[in-house]
Enzyme design. Structure first.
Site, PDB file in Angstrom:
ATOM      1  N   GLY A 210       0.843  -1.197   0.000  1.00 41.88           N
ATOM      2  CA  GLY A 210       0.000   0.000   0.000  1.00 41.88           C
ATOM      3  C   GLY A 210       0.872   1.238   0.000  1.00 41.88           C
ATOM      4  O   GLY A 210       2.034   1.181  -0.405  1.00 41.88           O
ATOM      5  N   VAL A 214       0.715   4.781   5.326  1.00 41.21           N
ATOM      6  CA  VAL A 214       0.218   3.666   6.142  1.00 41.21           C
ATOM      7  C   VAL A 214       1.364   2.670   6.401  1.00 41.21           C
ATOM      8  O   VAL A 214       1.425   2.054   7.476  1.00 41.21           O
ATOM      9  CB  VAL A 214      -0.996   2.984   5.458  1.00 41.21           C
ATOM     10  CG1 VAL A 214      -1.461   1.770   6.252  1.00 41.21           C
ATOM     11  CG2 VAL A 214      -2.144   3.982   5.312  1.00 41.21           C
ATOM     12  N   GLY A 215       2.288   2.589   5.462  1.00 41.71           N
ATOM     13  CA  GLY A 215       3.460   1.720   5.674  1.00 41.71           C
ATOM     14  C   GLY A 215       4.174   2.074   6.975  1.00 41.71           C
ATOM     15  O   GLY A 215       4.593   1.201   7.732  1.00 41.71           O
ATOM     16  N   GLU A 232       5.671  -3.333   0.751  1.00 42.53           N
ATOM     17  CA  GLU A 232       5.640  -3.124  -0.708  1.00 42.53           C
ATOM     18  C   GLU A 232       4.909  -1.823  -0.961  1.00 42.53           C
ATOM     19  O   GLU A 232       3.682  -1.776  -0.911  1.00 42.53           O
ATOM     20  CB  GLU A 232       4.918  -4.309  -1.384  1.00 42.53           C
ATOM     21  CG  GLU A 232       5.639  -5.637  -1.244  1.00 42.53           C
ATOM     22  CD  GLU A 232       6.974  -5.678  -1.971  1.00 42.53           C
ATOM     23  OE1 GLU A 232       7.189  -4.849  -2.880  1.00 42.53           O
ATOM     24  OE2 GLU A 232       7.808  -6.510  -1.603  1.00 42.53           O
ATOM     25  N   CYS A 267       1.163   0.188  -9.170  1.00 42.66           N
ATOM     26  CA  CYS A 267       2.364   0.663  -8.464  1.00 42.66           C
ATOM     27  C   CYS A 267       3.556   0.800  -9.387  1.00 42.66           C
ATOM     28  O   CYS A 267       4.422   1.621  -9.143  1.00 42.66           O
ATOM     29  CB  CYS A 267       2.687  -0.273  -7.312  1.00 42.66           C
ATOM     30  SG  CYS A 267       3.050  -1.955  -7.841  1.00 42.66           S
TER      31      CYS A 267
HETATM   32  P1  NAD Z   1      -5.515   1.169   0.564  1.00 44.67           P
HETATM   33  O1  NAD Z   1      -6.060   2.524   0.882  1.00 44.67           O
HETATM   34  O2  NAD Z   1      -6.423   0.077   0.178  1.00 44.67           O
HETATM   35  O3  NAD Z   1      -4.645   0.747   1.828  1.00 44.67           O
HETATM   36  C1  NAD Z   1      -3.894  -0.451   1.878  1.00 44.67           C
HETATM   37  C2  NAD Z   1      -4.305  -1.247   3.102  1.00 44.67           C
HETATM   38  O4  NAD Z   1      -3.979  -0.533   4.280  1.00 44.67           O
HETATM   39  C3  NAD Z   1      -5.799  -1.529   3.141  1.00 44.67           C
HETATM   40  O5  NAD Z   1      -6.001  -2.890   3.467  1.00 44.67           O
HETATM   41  C4  NAD Z   1      -6.301  -0.580   4.197  1.00 44.67           C
HETATM   42  O6  NAD Z   1      -7.440  -1.067   4.882  1.00 44.67           O
HETATM   43  C5  NAD Z   1      -5.123  -0.464   5.131  1.00 44.67           C
HETATM   44  N1  NAD Z   1      -5.083   0.813   5.848  1.00 44.67           N
HETATM   45  C6  NAD Z   1      -5.428   2.025   5.355  1.00 44.67           C
HETATM   46  N2  NAD Z   1      -5.232   2.960   6.305  1.00 44.67           N
HETATM   47  C7  NAD Z   1      -4.764   2.328   7.390  1.00 44.67           C
HETATM   48  C8  NAD Z   1      -4.372   2.757   8.697  1.00 44.67           C
HETATM   49  N3  NAD Z   1      -4.439   4.044   9.060  1.00 44.67           N
HETATM   50  N4  NAD Z   1      -3.924   1.821   9.572  1.00 44.67           N
HETATM   51  C9  NAD Z   1      -3.860   0.529   9.212  1.00 44.67           C
HETATM   52  N5  NAD Z   1      -4.222   0.063   7.984  1.00 44.67           N
HETATM   53  C10 NAD Z   1      -4.663   0.954   7.106  1.00 44.67           C
HETATM   54  O7  NAD Z   1      -4.454   1.242  -0.609  1.00 44.67           O
HETATM   55  P2  NAD Z   1      -3.417   2.382  -0.987  1.00 44.67           P
HETATM   56  O8  NAD Z   1      -2.449   2.575   0.121  1.00 44.67           O
HETATM   57  O9  NAD Z   1      -4.104   3.547  -1.569  1.00 44.67           O
HETATM   58  O10 NAD Z   1      -2.689   1.594  -2.207  1.00 44.67           O
HETATM   59  C11 NAD Z   1      -2.082   2.238  -3.238  1.00 44.67           C
HETATM   60  C12 NAD Z   1      -0.592   2.369  -2.919  1.00 44.67           C
HETATM   61  O11 NAD Z   1      -0.021   1.075  -2.849  1.00 44.67           O
HETATM   62  C13 NAD Z   1       0.167   3.101  -4.005  1.00 44.67           C
HETATM   63  O12 NAD Z   1       1.126   3.932  -3.406  1.00 44.67           O
HETATM   64  C14 NAD Z   1       0.854   1.977  -4.761  1.00 44.67           C
HETATM   65  O13 NAD Z   1       2.031   2.368  -5.423  1.00 44.67           O
HETATM   66  C15 NAD Z   1       1.139   1.000  -3.655  1.00 44.67           C
HETATM   67  N6  NAD Z   1       1.265  -0.354  -4.186  1.00 44.67           N
HETATM   68  C16 NAD Z   1       2.468  -0.968  -4.113  1.00 44.67           C
HETATM   69  C17 NAD Z   1       2.637  -2.225  -4.662  1.00 44.67           C
HETATM   70  C18 NAD Z   1       3.950  -2.950  -4.621  1.00 44.67           C
HETATM   71  O14 NAD Z   1       3.979  -4.130  -4.958  1.00 44.67           O
HETATM   72  N7  NAD Z   1       5.032  -2.315  -4.217  1.00 44.67           N
HETATM   73  C19 NAD Z   1       1.534  -2.855  -5.259  1.00 44.67           C
HETATM   74  C20 NAD Z   1       0.321  -2.192  -5.301  1.00 44.67           C
HETATM   75  C21 NAD Z   1       0.182  -0.938  -4.751  1.00 44.67           C
END
Ligand code: NAD
Length: 492
Positions: A210, A214-215, A232, A267
């Site tokens: 994600g 949040v990471g 990731e 991503c």
């Molecule tokens: P998202 O908003 O769905 O969040 C990802 C997960 O985190 C979800 O399951 C969500 O419920 C959880 N989450 C959200 N906020 C949270 C919090 N405050 N505390 C705990 N958990 C929480 O998805 P996103 O982050 O918008 O995804 C898109 C991002 O992911 C982009 O930056 C993209 O580049 C990256 N991504 C990376 C890869 C990779 O393989 N490196 C693959 C796909 C997406």
């Protein structure tokens, strides 16, 4: 089955997604922990059976997954099949074929002959109960691909898909217990509160995909329990067109293909392009030509019968529209907006390096083109930003590839195409710095969830060799202990 099949799965509105309660999360955790302790998941036939069941789940429900992503993202069936369902079936079968060799102990031959009888070996052991948190953009592959590694490694797993794709979330939550052992695998449906509750538990590994904001939250929670973590994340992946690139039509086609998958919400999408000043106009013409081929007469990207994917949520859409309003760049193609829903493929030139489009990852079908004087300027732009997940370099010169390997950093370097690195199961995938840490794909995902436990067996008959280590310490024993440290070190 025809690729224009009408959608059958009923969309699940976000508001009607029934979230898992904290009590249920705790029950899942306790049940999976008990299963792990029982040792059942260590058996290779058990793991093989679960993997085959997973492959069956994907095959039996191929159209249902496409339907769910049509409902949640308006994503064309073709894209869901290529990058999620078919890709995953290949990935599971690859794990099934290699399970025994991956799980086999690795002997560690020793240099010293006298230690060879100790049988130094790395045994592959499941880490334990793991948590997989996935995002909305490729929800199936980013939930199930880590799961393949967890199953192969013998780890019970809890899956936490994104609440932003509710139809998919309901579907996977209903299928996992039907196909896999419910004592070993579970799905949590929820958003921030549910994930926060889950993150407070002590997992043996967390696999998070994600955004980096949040990471950081996930890394903090993992740190409290010393839980190993894979992150990731995303970033601004540049596409660089070198001066020597003459076939701009192919280059443009390959870049536009990568940019438009899932409406640019990928991503590893090329985020922006760095193009020599003298080639910008020709490159734009080639992009327009590629666009015409992708969307022939009557197949408009917003209003045609097979439009590009929607932007996942009105807030994400509003963010992209705001960027388009605030950019200092010039829209040379596209720019049409379908209210709250989608955005047409949009190309901009004259984009300054400090433009709003050059801040965060764009994550939409918008391609800013930055004109550069030469390849060194392109490298300086890339290096002025956080480390991206990928750099795409278009060149015919092998030396340029090596220059990029030496002078830039990224999760991966791909020469002359976009996103095809994802097809290479054998090539570990992962970011660096702001784009994350830890690698996965194929055997590497098995390794993520595996503890390599070192083991030696010291024969009692070796006791005569050990007399020098015991007290009382003497000058002779000390000199013998110093000897290995006196090895001659070469001058160069
Ligand atoms: P998202 O908003 O769905 O969040 C990802 C997960 O985190 C979800 O399951 C969500 O419920 C959880 N989450 C959200 N906020 C949270 C919090 N405050 N505390 C705990 N958990 C929480 O998805 P996103 O982050 O918008 O995804 C898109 C991002 O992911 C982009 O930056 C993209 O580049 C990256 N991504 C990376 C890869 C990779 O393989 N490196 C693959 C796909 C997406």
């Amino acid at each position: 089955m025809p690729f224009d099949l009408p959608q059958k799965v009923m969309p699940v509105p976000a508001a009607s997604l029934k979230f898992t309660t904290n009590e249920e999360i705790d029950e899942n955790y306790a049940r999976l922990t008990a299963t792990f302790k029982s040792g059942e998941t260590r058996s290779l036939p058990y793991r093989r059976k679960q993997l085959l069941q997973l492959a069956r789940m994907l095959q039996d429900n191929h159209t249902a997954f496409e339907d769910a992503l049509l409902a949640d993202l308006n994503r064309p069936r073709m894209e869901t099949t290529v990058s999620e369902v078919a890709h995953l079936i290949t990935s599971v079968m690859y794990a099934v074929e290699n399970l025994e060799s991956w799980a086999a102990p690795d002997p560690c031959p020793t240099k010293e002959a006298w230690r060879s009888s100790w049988g130094a070996t790395l045994y592959k052991e499941p880490k334990g109960v793991v948590l997989i948190i996935s995002p909305w953009n490729y929800p199936l592959v980013l939930t199930v691909n880590p799961l393949i590694g967890a199953i192969a490694a013998g780890c019970p797993a809890v899956l936490k898909p994104s609440e932003l794709v509710p139809t998919f979330c309901e579907l996977i939550a209903s299928l996992i217990p039907k196909y896999l052992d419910p004592n070993t695998y579970a799905v949590i449906k929820g958003g921030v509160p549910e994930t926060t509750h889950a993150l407070a538990l002590r997992w043996d590994h967390i696999f998070y995909t994600g955004n980096s904001r949040v990471g950081r939250i996930v890394a903090t929670a993992a740190g409290k329990n010393l839980t190993p973590l894979t992150l990731e994340l995303g970033g601004k992946s540049a596409a660089v067109v070198a001066d020597d690139c003459d076939d701009l039509d192919v280059v443009a086609k390959r870049i536009l293909y990568g940019k438009l998958q899932n409406g640019g919400q990928l991503c590893v999408a090329p985020d922006y392009a760095l193009v020599p000043k003298a080639k910008v106009d020709a490159f734009v013409e080639s992009l327009k030509k590629a666009h015409e081929e992708f969307f022939p007469e009557g197949d408009h990207p917003l209003t045609g019968p097979r439009p590009i994917s929607d932007i996942v949520h009105p807030t994400h859409h509003a963010h992209l529209v705001d960027l388009l309003h605030r950019t200092k760049g010039k829209v040379v193609f596209g720019g049409q907006i379908h209210k709250d829903k989608s955005i047409a493929p949009t190309i901009l030139t004259d984009v300054p390096v400090d433009d709003v489009l050059m801040g965060e990852e764009i994550f939409g079908p918008i391609l800013p083109i930055l004109a550069v004087d030469d390849i060194d300027e392109a490298i300086r732009v890339i290096n002025s930003k956080p480390i991206p997940l990928v750099i795409y370099l278009f060149t015919t010169q092998d030396e340029l590839k090596h220059k990029f390997l030496r002078e830039t950093r990224s999760g991966q370097l791909v020469v002359n195409d976009t996103i095809m690195q994802l097809c290479v199961h054998e090539l570990p995938f992962g970011g660096q710095g702001e784009s994350g840490y830890g690698m996965w794909f194929g055997k590497t995902t098995f390794d993520v969830f595996t503890h390599r436990r070192g083991c030696i067996t010291v024969p009692f008959s070796d006791e005569p060799f050990f007399q020098g280590r015991y007290r009382p310490y003497t000058e002779d024993k000390y000199q013998a202990a110093c000897a290995p440290g006196k090895v001659k070190i070469p001058d160069e």
